[in-house]
Design a protein around this motif. Structure first.
Motif: not given
Length: 153
Positions: A125-135, A137-153
């Motif tokens: 799942d992905a969520h956009a805030i401002e010019d970033w999109t957070v996706t 990538t992993s959900i574990c018991a003690d951490e969540v991992r994610f990737d971030v993409a930015t839109e070129a201005p």
């Protein structure tokens, strides 16, 4: 006047008794102390609620992703590029084996400072805030991992 002295004496006795930890009714009973609270098995770093261990998260616990969040303390990541002088800040709300799902809190700080946003999602799942999109990538018991993409201005 005598009634007032009796009342005052009674109040002083009761107050002194309560302050010293004694009971007026039970003179010989031992003082019971409460056991020290033990941490919840389901609580993780800085009070973040997590359920179970990594095995309960199954395929969602890939341990893959460019960024890791394991705390309810909001933080920024030096590696995530700023956009128009603003930086992305991320905090973990929870990771739950039911789904599995996670809640991230996202905010942008800087000149355009967006209001914090709540992102509830699963792996992919992905969520956009401002010019970033957070996706996520992993959900574990003690951490969540994610990737971030930015839109070129």
């Amino acid at each position: 006047m005598g009634d007032r002295r009796v009342l005052t004496s009674a109040v002083v006795m009761i107050t002194a008794s309560l302050l010293s930890g004694c009971s007026l009714l039970e003179h010989d009973s031992p003082v019971e102390s409460s056991p020290a609270p033990t941490p919840n098995e389901g609580s993780g770093p800085t009070g973040v609620h997590v359920e179970g261990d990594d095995e309960e998260f199954g395929d969602a616990c890939t341990t893959e992703g460019d960024y890791t969040v394991d705390s309810s303390v909001e933080r920024s990541f030096e590696e995530i590029p700023e956009v128009d002088g603003a930086e992305l800040r991320v905090a973990l709300g929870y990771a739950a084996s039911d789904g599995p799902s996670a809640r991230l809190y996202l905010s942008a700080t800087g000149p355009s400072s967006a209001a914090p946003e709540q992102f509830d999602g699963s792996v992919g799942d992905a969520h956009a805030i401002e010019d970033w999109t957070v996706t996520i990538t992993s959900i574990c018991a003690d951490e969540v991992r994610f990737d971030v993409a930015t839109e070129a201005p």
